[in-house]
Design a protein around this motif. Structure first.
Motif, mmCIF file in Angstrom:
data_model
loop_
_atom_site.group_PDB
_atom_site.id
_atom_site.type_symbol
_atom_site.label_atom_id
_atom_site.label_comp_id
_atom_site.label_asym_id
_atom_site.label_seq_id
_atom_site.Cartn_x
_atom_site.Cartn_y
_atom_site.Cartn_z
ATOM 1 N N LEU A 122 47.392 50.958 40.666
ATOM 2 C CA LEU A 122 47.752 51.637 41.953
ATOM 3 C C LEU A 122 46.916 52.908 41.911
ATOM 4 O O LEU A 122 46.566 53.516 41.101
ATOM 5 N N PRO A 123 46.106 53.350 43.017
ATOM 6 C CA PRO A 123 46.373 52.601 44.523
ATOM 7 C C PRO A 123 45.751 51.249 44.624
ATOM 8 O O PRO A 123 44.311 51.420 43.838
ATOM 9 N N LYS A 124 45.835 50.237 45.267
ATOM 10 C CA LYS A 124 44.902 49.414 45.663
ATOM 11 C C LYS A 124 43.790 49.541 46.562
ATOM 12 O O LYS A 124 44.130 49.900 47.463
ATOM 13 N N PRO A 125 42.664 49.420 46.119
ATOM 14 C CA PRO A 125 41.429 49.832 46.771
ATOM 15 C C PRO A 125 41.495 48.743 48.404
ATOM 16 O O PRO A 125 42.060 47.457 47.920
ATOM 17 N N GLU A 126 41.249 49.236 49.456
ATOM 18 C CA GLU A 126 41.058 48.411 50.732
ATOM 19 C C GLU A 126 40.241 47.494 50.439
ATOM 20 O O GLU A 126 40.047 46.315 51.110
ATOM 21 N N ALA A 185 34.249 45.540 46.830
ATOM 22 C CA ALA A 185 33.076 46.248 46.473
ATOM 23 C C ALA A 185 33.225 46.836 44.911
ATOM 24 O O ALA A 185 31.934 46.922 44.227
ATOM 25 N N TYR A 186 34.371 46.443 44.257
ATOM 26 C CA TYR A 186 34.232 47.077 43.116
ATOM 27 C C TYR A 186 33.848 45.498 41.884
ATOM 28 O O TYR A 186 33.836 45.864 40.969
ATOM 29 N N TYR A 187 33.537 44.818 42.630
ATOM 30 C CA TYR A 187 32.917 43.557 41.889
ATOM 31 C C TYR A 187 31.497 43.603 41.857
ATOM 32 O O TYR A 187 30.771 42.832 41.066
ATOM 33 N N GLU A 188 30.797 44.419 42.663
ATOM 34 C CA GLU A 188 29.368 44.479 42.868
ATOM 35 C C GLU A 188 28.615 45.139 41.820
ATOM 36 O O GLU A 188 28.273 46.166 42.093
ATOM 37 N N SER A 189 28.356 44.339 40.696
ATOM 38 C CA SER A 189 27.855 44.868 39.583
ATOM 39 C C SER A 189 27.227 43.702 38.800
ATOM 40 O O SER A 189 27.714 42.572 38.871
ATOM 41 N N ASP A 190 25.906 44.016 38.557
ATOM 42 C CA ASP A 190 25.137 42.855 37.737
ATOM 43 C C ASP A 190 25.944 42.630 36.411
ATOM 44 O O ASP A 190 25.862 41.591 35.667
ATOM 45 N N ALA A 191 26.755 43.713 35.850
ATOM 46 C CA ALA A 191 27.463 43.708 34.451
ATOM 47 C C ALA A 191 28.537 43.049 34.572
ATOM 48 O O ALA A 191 29.338 42.648 33.697
ATOM 49 N N TYR A 192 29.066 42.451 35.916
ATOM 50 C CA TYR A 192 30.202 41.744 35.966
ATOM 51 C C TYR A 192 30.036 40.240 35.870
ATOM 52 O O TYR A 192 29.740 39.501 36.678
ATOM 53 N N ASP A 213 40.710 47.042 32.653
ATOM 54 C CA ASP A 213 39.656 46.935 33.752
ATOM 55 C C ASP A 213 39.950 47.167 35.357
ATOM 56 O O ASP A 213 39.724 46.378 36.203
ATOM 57 N N VAL A 214 40.433 48.338 35.529
ATOM 58 C CA VAL A 214 40.919 48.762 36.666
ATOM 59 C C VAL A 214 39.618 48.952 37.749
ATOM 60 O O VAL A 214 38.583 49.192 37.193
ATOM 61 N N PRO A 215 39.605 48.835 39.056
ATOM 62 C CA PRO A 215 41.007 48.374 39.944
ATOM 63 C C PRO A 215 40.865 46.717 39.905
ATOM 64 O O PRO A 215 41.416 46.017 40.604
ATOM 65 N N ARG A 216 39.954 46.012 39.382
ATOM 66 C CA ARG A 216 39.509 44.574 39.417
ATOM 67 C C ARG A 216 40.973 43.809 38.937
ATOM 68 O O ARG A 216 41.247 42.970 39.480
ATOM 69 N N HIS A 217 41.340 44.406 37.853
ATOM 70 C CA HIS A 217 42.776 43.849 37.349
ATOM 71 C C HIS A 217 43.841 44.647 38.037
ATOM 72 O O HIS A 217 44.069 45.645 37.600
ATOM 73 N N LEU A 218 44.462 43.921 38.773
ATOM 74 C CA LEU A 218 45.735 44.606 39.537
ATOM 75 C C LEU A 218 46.819 44.367 39.143
ATOM 76 O O LEU A 218 47.791 45.256 39.299
#
Length: 277
Positions: free
Chosen positions: A34-38, A42-49, A196-201
């Motif tokens: 928490l809080p969960k991003p709206e 956008a939090y997955y937008e990384s070449d490192a993911y 791995d916040v906030p990708r892991h909810l």
């Protein structure tokens, strides 16, 4: 799900640098971010993911892919022992490597992956992935797998209802998730990379996930450890904590976590096998 109790505060080390709370559900041994991003995408937008790419630029990337390739056949062996048929759905299929392996072993495969770039990479391997589950009919699959995906879904109960709808009678759900009761999680605390916040909810324990699935008409019948995860997670956790890879420290910590888990069963990540009831 009832009131929440504060557990820990963690930082997004991959994209934003923002802090998030982990709060424990009173009725379940499960943590919620928490809080969960709206705009979670956008939090997955990384070449490192790395699960959305086939990148092998860094040493860490190379280790990840080497272990992944080794484990593809192992995962399929586990599934072959429990499956009643050969219709397989992989949810959160990434770039399609697991489904490609299963297809080569004569499985009828389908997959779902929300990320467009990952779907394109899968298509280049001959694996066509759907964006969501809406096109699949009920009672369609003998096995549904989610390899480190359940922790990403916005609504757990909705997801479990979909699993139940799509599985055939006596179908099997295969769910791999990190375990925050592991030694490496307790050692690294807020720096533990598998938070791995906030990708892991959501963040699970063995008791928590078993109770959750039982209340949604599934029975757990087997659990398998993912022993390589403690090393990879420790490597990333060292970087979170110190800014450096510290390979030797990560190797020692990963090994210690696995040795402790031999008696406690609290491995860094676990695969759960649930029967539809």
């Amino acid at each position: 799900m009832a009131d929440k109790v504060y557990h820990l505060k963690c930082k997004d080390h991959l994209v934003s640098g923002e802090e998030f709370r982990l709060e424990q559900l009173q009725d379940f041994d499960i943590l919620e971010t928490l809080p969960k991003p709206e705009n979670l995408s956008a939090y997955y937008e990384s070449d490192a993911y790395i699960s959305h790419t086939d990148s092998s630029k860094s040493v860490t990337d190379k280790i990840y892919h080497a272990v992944k390739n080794f484990m593809l056949l192992q995962k399929l062996k586990w599934i072959n022992k429990v499956a009643k048929g050969n219709n397989l759905l992989d949810i959160g299929a990434g770039t399609g490597d697991f489904l490609q392996t299963a297809k080569r072993k004569n499985w009828n495969v389908e997959g779902v992956e929300p990320n467009e770039q990952a779907r394109k990479l899968a298509a280049e391997k001959g694996i066509k992935l759907q964006q969501d589950l809406s096109s699949f009919e009920e009672d369609s699959f003998d096995v549904i797998s989610m390899w480190h995906v359940l922790e990403h879904v916005p609504n757990l109960e909705v997801q479990l209802k979909e699993l139940h709808r799509l599985l055939k009678p006596n179908g099997v759900a295969v769910i791999a998730v990190p375990n925050f009761k592991s030694f490496d999680a307790e050692y690294y605390k807020e720096y533990w990379a598998a938070y791995d916040v906030p990708r892991h909810l959501w963040h699970f324990t063995q008791d928590g996930i078993s109770k959750l699935f039982k209340e949604n008409n599934f029975e757990k019948f087997e659990t398998k450890p993912l022993v390589f995860d403690s090393f990879y997670v420790s490597l990333l956790s060292e970087k979170n904590k110190t800014g450096k890879a510290n390979f030797l420290n990560a190797l020692k910590l990963g090994l210690k976590s696995n040795l402790k888990a031999q008696s406690s069963s609290e491995y860094s990540s676990l695969v759960y096998f649930f029967l539809k009831s």
